[in-house]
Structures are given as C-alpha cells and as structure tokens.
Design a protein around this motif. Structure first.
Motif, PDB file in Angstrom:
ATOM      1  N   ARG A  22       0.713  -1.167  -0.062  1.00 48.13           N
ATOM      2  CA  ARG A  22       0.120   0.017  -0.058  1.00 48.13           C
ATOM      3  C   ARG A  22       0.655   1.311  -0.033  1.00 48.13           C
ATOM      4  NH1 ARG A  22      -2.977  -2.841   3.988  1.00 48.13           N
ATOM      5  NH2 ARG A  22      -5.294  -3.379   3.187  1.00 48.13           N
ATOM      6  N   LYS A  67       1.372   3.998  -3.017  1.00 49.97           N
ATOM      7  CA  LYS A  67       0.856   5.631  -2.594  1.00 49.97           C
ATOM      8  C   LYS A  67       1.978   6.414  -2.866  1.00 49.97           C
ATOM      9  CE  LYS A  67      -0.772   8.087   1.177  1.00 49.97           C
ATOM     10  NZ  LYS A  67       0.239   9.418   1.261  1.00 49.97           N
ATOM     11  N   ASP A  92      -8.192  -2.378  -2.885  1.00 53.85           N
ATOM     12  CA  ASP A  92      -8.187  -1.001  -1.807  1.00 53.85           C
ATOM     13  C   ASP A  92      -7.188  -0.146  -2.262  1.00 53.85           C
ATOM     14  OD1 ASP A  92      -8.459   0.133   0.723  1.00 53.85           O
ATOM     15  OD2 ASP A  92      -6.441  -0.349   1.065  1.00 53.85           O
ATOM     16  N   ILE A  93      -6.253  -0.629  -3.187  1.00 52.64           N
ATOM     17  CA  ILE A  93      -5.057   0.219  -3.634  1.00 52.64           C
ATOM     18  C   ILE A  93      -5.879   1.245  -4.851  1.00 52.64           C
ATOM     19  CG2 ILE A  93      -2.919   0.686  -4.899  1.00 52.64           C
ATOM     20  CD1 ILE A  93      -1.942  -1.944  -3.245  1.00 52.64           C
ATOM     21  N   THR A  94      -6.677   0.525  -5.593  1.00 54.89           N
ATOM     22  CA  THR A  94      -7.192   0.999  -6.642  1.00 54.89           C
ATOM     23  C   THR A  94      -8.097   2.130  -6.195  1.00 54.89           C
ATOM     24  OG1 THR A  94      -7.153  -0.960  -8.026  1.00 54.89           O
ATOM     25  CG2 THR A  94      -8.687   0.667  -8.809  1.00 54.89           C
ATOM     26  N   ALA A  95      -8.752   1.738  -5.099  1.00 53.59           N
ATOM     27  CA  ALA A  95      -9.748   2.844  -4.581  1.00 53.59           C
ATOM     28  C   ALA A  95      -9.159   4.148  -3.924  1.00 53.59           C
ATOM     29  CB  ALA A  95     -10.786   2.013  -3.539  1.00 53.59           C
ATOM     30  N   THR A  96      -7.776   4.013  -3.705  1.00 51.49           N
ATOM     31  CA  THR A  96      -7.526   5.020  -2.861  1.00 51.49           C
ATOM     32  C   THR A  96      -6.395   5.838  -3.723  1.00 51.49           C
ATOM     33  OG1 THR A  96      -5.650   3.463  -1.851  1.00 51.49           O
ATOM     34  CG2 THR A  96      -7.369   3.947  -0.825  1.00 51.49           C
ATOM     35  N   LEU A  97      -5.983   5.246  -5.024  1.00 59.04           N
ATOM     36  CA  LEU A  97      -5.062   6.035  -5.680  1.00 59.04           C
ATOM     37  C   LEU A  97      -5.609   7.093  -6.649  1.00 59.04           C
ATOM     38  CD1 LEU A  97      -1.884   3.565  -7.032  1.00 59.04           C
ATOM     39  CD2 LEU A  97      -1.999   5.043  -5.111  1.00 59.04           C
TER      40      LEU A  97
END
Length: 273
Positions: free
Chosen positions: A170, A174, A196-201
């Motif tokens: 993660r 980021k 999760d990474i896709t949703a936050t980047l």
C-alpha cells in the motif's frame, strides 16, 4: 485530394484520464507484426522485459539488456499507430541513481519514440520517479510482485498475504502515485489489497494477477494466446490455443514435404514461353 487523416496515438495523459471512466486494455507486445494485430484493440502496449523469457528463453528478466529493450521497442513502434506504447527499463538501468535512470530513460525515448517507460519499485524508487517526471519522462510504476527482485524475494509468489506485507505494498503504491506516475501496475497481489489500492490511488491501476476492480488489466500476449503448452499462470485466461494450431500446421507441412505433396505446380515458377 486531401491527405488521409493520421490517427492520433493515445498519450500517457489519455491513459491517466481513463481512471473511473472505462477499463484500460493492455497487453505486452515485442514485434512489429504482433503490434499491428493488437493496436486496434488495446489502449496500452507494453514492451515488457518479459521478452527475455518469452522470446529468448532466459530463466528470468535479469539478463535483459538496454539494447534488447530498444530493439523491440523500435519494432513495436513500427507496428502501433493508436495504442500508447511503454517500454520497460531493464534490471540495472535505473536502480543506481536517479541520474542514471534519466540517462537511460531518455535514451529509450529518443531511440524508440515510445510514449513512456516502466520501472519496478516502491517507496525506494519514488524519488527517482519524481525526478524523471519533472524532466519530461512519463513513468508507469510497478508494485507488488516485482520480477526483477526475484532473487531477493525468493522466487515468484503472490504478495500481500500478511498485514505487514500488505501495508508495505500500500505504501509503495501510494509513494509511486504521489511521485507522479501516470499509472501503476499491480502484479501478483491478493485481490482485496489490489481493490483497496485502486480505490485510494488518484492514478489508474493496471492489474495482472490482482483484481477485477483495477482500472485496467494486462497480460503477456503469448500467455493469453496459448503459445505455451507447458506454462499457464493461475491469473491467465487463455483466449486461444495457438501452440496446438502451430504444432498441427507444422506437422501437416512436414508430412506434405516428405510425401512430395508440397510444393505443388501452383507454388513453383515455370519457364515463360
């Protein structure tokens, strides 16, 4: 008579703009004929250092050279007119320093005319990514399973199964995203982590053995076409079985040569009267 309109190649900015709009279609390409076949259907073509294993029979990507990447990058650029073309930076061409990375990235861009480069690495490469982007080099990041780190990783295995490893990936994603990468490849990670990474980047993610929720997907072209009978990673879906077709075609050719069915009269040149 007006000249035909030249189709505009998709840029790295175009790829970035697809975040949250439509899935990004990506495949590897190593040759001019294959690039011509893939170009109309793909948003992004990656001249991956996987060519070392796929085309040259190497045990890993570690022996791939700049000369190999440039030669195949040039070949793909001759066959692609629409898709954004990205060329992998091989092992040892960018890890030493950000200045080394810029010299080699600039060489790849100048010698091939491609649209950007890809490099592997997480937080430890963020400064290099920022250095390149600030100097006009579009960068596709790569986190999770990183083939160039196969020796230190102890082989090829999926990542993110424990909390510490997942947290590192993660943080890596980021850092690379914030450094200015136009997109990030997530390879070989557990599905919830990639999601999760896709949703936050803020930038798009391109998955391979990751999640259907990624902003795009990439596969090694030869894998999805079934050009290898003896190897099929879990994350690959075969859309054809060309190895079987090739084997059958060559067997038929060999039989016709041995029985003198080929060449026939229509395949040879006669004396003109």
């Amino acid at each position: 008579m007006s000249a035909p309109t030249r189709q505009k190649r998709l840029s790295t900015a175009d790829i970035s703009s697809l975040k949250g709009k439509q899935p990004i279609v990506s495949l590897t390409a190593y040759t001019t004929p294959m690039a011509r076949l893939l170009d109309a259907h793909c948003d992004l073509l990656l001249v991956g250092d996987s060519l070392g294993m796929v085309l040259y029979g190497l045990e890993s990507t570690l022996s791939v050279t700049m000369e190999m990447m440039i030669a195949h990058g040039q070949a793909v650029m001759r066959g692609a007119s629409r898709a954004c073309v990205i060329v992998d930076m091989p092992f040892g061409s960018y890890q030493e320093s950000k200045e080394q990375a810029f010299r080699n990235a600039a060489r790849i861009l100048q010698d091939t005319g491609c649209d950007g480069i890809k490099l592997e690495g997480g937080a430890e490469m963020a400064e290099t990514v920022a250095f390149l982007v600030a100097r006009g080099v579009p960068v596709l990041g790569h986190v999770g399973l990183m083939p160039q780190q196969v020796n230190t990783a102890g082989g090829y295995r999926s990542k993110g199964h424990d909390a510490a490893e997942a947290d590192k990936i993660r943080r890596d994603a980021k850092a690379i995203g914030e450094a200015g990468a136009f997109a990030v490849v997530i390879e070989g990670t557990v599905e919830p982590l990639a999601r999760d990474i896709t949703a936050t980047l803020a930038c798009p993610t391109i998955g391979i053995g990751a999640s259907g929720a990624c902003d795009g997907q990439i596969l090694v072209c030869d894998d999805m076409l079934g050009l290898f009978n003896d190897f099929k990673p879990r994350f690959v879906k075969r859309y054809a079985n060309l190895a079987g077709d090739v084997s059958q075609a060559v067997a038929t050719y060999a039989d016709e040569v041995r029985t003198r069915q080929f060449p026939g009269p229509e395949h040879v040149f006669q004396v003109k009267k």
